[in-house]
Design a protein around this motif. Structure first.
Motif, mmCIF file in Angstrom:
data_model
loop_
_atom_site.group_PDB
_atom_site.id
_atom_site.type_symbol
_atom_site.label_atom_id
_atom_site.label_comp_id
_atom_site.label_asym_id
_atom_site.label_seq_id
_atom_site.Cartn_x
_atom_site.Cartn_y
_atom_site.Cartn_z
ATOM 1 N N SER A 199 0.829 -1.208 0.000
ATOM 2 C CA SER A 199 0.000 0.000 0.000
ATOM 3 C C SER A 199 0.864 1.258 0.000
ATOM 4 N N VAL A 200 1.906 1.256 0.802
ATOM 5 C CA VAL A 200 2.815 2.409 0.864
ATOM 6 C C VAL A 200 3.557 2.565 -0.463
ATOM 7 N N ALA A 201 3.981 1.450 -1.065
ATOM 8 C CA ALA A 201 4.666 1.512 -2.358
ATOM 9 C C ALA A 201 3.755 2.103 -3.431
ATOM 10 N N ARG A 202 2.493 1.724 -3.413
ATOM 11 C CA ARG A 202 1.540 2.271 -4.383
ATOM 12 C C ARG A 202 1.350 3.772 -4.161
ATOM 13 N N LEU A 203 1.263 4.189 -2.917
ATOM 14 C CA LEU A 203 1.171 5.607 -2.593
ATOM 15 C C LEU A 203 2.422 6.343 -3.064
ATOM 16 N N ALA A 204 3.565 5.756 -2.817
ATOM 17 C CA ALA A 204 4.835 6.368 -3.200
ATOM 18 C C ALA A 204 4.958 6.512 -4.713
ATOM 19 N N GLN A 205 4.411 5.572 -5.446
ATOM 20 C CA GLN A 205 4.441 5.674 -6.900
ATOM 21 C C GLN A 205 3.673 6.910 -7.370
ATOM 22 N N GLY A 206 2.609 7.264 -6.657
ATOM 23 C CA GLY A 206 1.865 8.480 -6.973
ATOM 24 C C GLY A 206 2.661 9.743 -6.700
ATOM 25 N N VAL A 207 3.614 9.655 -5.797
ATOM 26 C CA VAL A 207 4.496 10.779 -5.472
ATOM 27 C C VAL A 207 5.647 10.854 -6.470
ATOM 28 N N GLY A 208 5.855 9.788 -7.215
ATOM 29 C CA GLY A 208 6.910 9.780 -8.216
ATOM 30 C C GLY A 208 8.050 8.830 -7.946
ATOM 31 N N LEU A 209 7.989 8.096 -6.847
ATOM 32 C CA LEU A 209 9.036 7.120 -6.570
ATOM 33 C C LEU A 209 8.784 5.859 -7.389
ATOM 34 N N THR A 210 9.846 5.181 -7.715
ATOM 35 C CA THR A 210 9.735 3.937 -8.466
ATOM 36 C C THR A 210 9.670 2.761 -7.502
ATOM 37 N N VAL A 211 9.364 1.606 -8.033
ATOM 38 C CA VAL A 211 9.374 0.392 -7.225
ATOM 39 C C VAL A 211 10.791 0.152 -6.696
ATOM 40 N N ARG A 212 11.779 0.432 -7.510
ATOM 41 C CA ARG A 212 13.172 0.277 -7.073
ATOM 42 C C ARG A 212 13.480 1.220 -5.900
ATOM 43 N N ASP A 213 12.985 2.461 -5.965
ATOM 44 C CA ASP A 213 13.168 3.396 -4.849
ATOM 45 C C ASP A 213 12.571 2.820 -3.571
ATOM 46 N N MET A 214 11.376 2.244 -3.686
ATOM 47 C CA MET A 214 10.719 1.684 -2.500
ATOM 48 C C MET A 214 11.480 0.468 -1.984
#
Length: 143
Positions: free
Chosen positions: A76-91
């Motif tokens: 859930s946090v990774a999906r939220l972070a993707q909306g902020v512009g972070l990649t899966v690799r960043d997470m």
């Protein structure tokens, strides 16, 4: 985009899903389906996040994946972070040194990172918007 919580690269799926002792297996009891239902994603997405190091599984003696309770929240946090512009690799980098059973301060560090990244993205977008509103030729604007 680089994040600063952790710098270790994510591990391979085979390494992450290696069998571990009984104590760790006890803390990893959710199935792919459990995690998928809890986080609102398809089972294939659970495997995707595992493959990319956002979540980690252990294997049972029957070679089935089992996840810690925090796996759903991580997705859930990774999906939220993707909306902020972070990649899966960043997470994956952010979660590299994250405990299997995170405490409030662990989530607080993740939240602070996401807030910083979101604020930076907003600042960048405002700068680009100002450039667009300047009236200059679009092909001459600097990004």
């Amino acid at each position: 985009m680089s994040v600063s919580i952790a710098s270790a690269p994510f591990s391979s799926q085979a390494h992450q899903a290696s069998q571990v002792g009984e104590a760790s297996q006890a803390s990893h009891r959710l199935t792919v389906r459990d995690v998928a239902e809890s986080s609102g994603v398809a089972p294939s997405a659970v495997r995707f996040y595992e493959e990319h190091g956002v979540i980690e599984a252990v294997r049972t003696s029957g070679n089935q994946r089992r996840f810690a309770e925090s796996a759903s929240c991580r997705i859930s946090v990774a999906r939220l972070a993707q909306g902020v512009g972070l990649t899966v690799r960043d997470m994956a980098e952010i979660f590299a040194d994250f405990p299997a059973e995170p405490q409030a301060e662990d989530w607080g560090r993740v939240s602070a990172t996401l807030i910083t990244q979101a604020e930076q993205r907003i600042a960048d977008l405002k700068q680009q918007l100002a450039s667009l509103q300047s009236g200059g030729k679009l092909c001459e604007l600097q990004s």
